[in-house]
Design a protein around this motif. Sequence first.
Motif: not given
Length: 519
Positions: A285-292, A420-425
């Motif tokens: 799976i490659v649709s997980f965000s790198p942020v958790r 929020e900014q970390a998720i977007k970046t």
Amino acid sequence: PRKPLPVIFMTDHVPEAMQDDAKRWAEEFGTPIFLNSVWLREVENWDRSQMASETYRNKRDRRKKYTATSDEIYAKLTSALAGYPGIAFWGGHGNDPYQVSLPTLRRVLEASGEKLVVVIYPELEDPSDEFAYVLNDLLYPLAETAQKTHDKIYIRTKHFFWETAIYHPMWSRLLSGEFSDVFVPSMEETTDKTQELSVAARLGVWTAGCTDDWGARCARDNPSFDRMRQFSHQMLPNHFLRNQVFTIAYGARYMNNVAVDQDYMSVLWELIAKGILYVPKRGEIVSFSPVRLGMIEPDPDFEDQGNNVKWTTFFDPEYERQNRFVFERTNGSWPAAPLTEWDFSRIAAGAWERRQNFLPSYPHGLVLIGPHGDTFDRRLRENLHPLYRDIMQEFVTDGRWYYTPDGKKQPPQTYYRTVEQAIKTAAEKLPLTVEGQVAWVAAVSAPHHIRLTVIDGGYLNPNDRQARVTFHAVTPVEVRDLVSGETISTTERTVTIDVPCGLFRFFDVTIREPLAPRD
């Protein structure tokens, strides 16, 4: 692509006209697998006098008749194995986990041979210390046996369980991965309004290696978010179909469904059998965000709010003003309410109200909600696709506060901007992302191929949708619809996809740079 992974339908009824098709799929493709679902109207009448817990010694389920002997339960269950690859049945319920005694359950598991037995435990939502007795006296000993017999225990909980109760010490043996090959996390989500969080939480437990599988359930009352004001017996199955496509595309393999319109639903079975609906391993799976989100033992008020979803008469405006949470407006006072600016469901999942978000958009990638700690962090990096190895970022929370690496509390109503900014970046480090009122999943099927599943995200309000696919860390060569054969132009870094009302599309994306799936 590799051979499809088997999807186990534990409680679906296969119409007689489709029996031959189901048999052929199992023989030719090895999937889907249909178990024999056994309903125990009469449960075991056994001597509980020596149980140390008075609470659970006296519990009974009013829907059941406590008239059967151990031998009668054993005979009914073992005879049900004939002609099927396995059986599924309730071992108990939150109202009474001891509907079948441990010795009887062990006898059934040990008699199953190579056939699969799934013991279902619905509504295990008791967060009190009293439930530790049930775990130590029943569920963990049963898991020890199931591990030897290669069977499963299906933990079908409610509300905020996988975001809260699972992080209490009494559940540590499940989180540790000791029984990863036995326990299957699932949910029963009637009257809930946080489905976008529960799916991320089950995926978080799965990807962290606590379990080897995860599951989902569809029932007629899923569309209800306010039992007092809604007729909870929906007979139109389109939203069930799309929800199952979504969860299976994210690797769910144990499905616990109430049959509604099986001729209609059978299209799902054929999509699985022929590999059009790709069932990924967690390392593909490659649709997980790198942020958790890393969860620690939950704040008591947060846990209470998220698990009291039915009451509507105790709204306290002063309490609401003075108490802010990472996940807001989760109690029963807020059905369909707009989310606050800082609510995690808004900043991560793209939700805007407390409703049945069974098909969340997660436009920057699905943000996993899982256990915090070095062990889990290591296992997560081992289990996920290699692209995540050096790009993961964790934010720690107890549901009320965020915590910085040095342990300082951060209020969600201001710190959300950092998250929020970390998720977007971080989304720019993914191969691709998808925007629009759609649910989506991307998984690597071969070094130069990504399977992209895009689903109409209007769970209760299906409509024609447009999805905007943006390519980040890969260069697309071709985007091909696996059903129609249509090829979509990829001259730009973005592609627009039309999704018909109430439907879904499956794409094979050819990419220039290889993304080898994890073995």
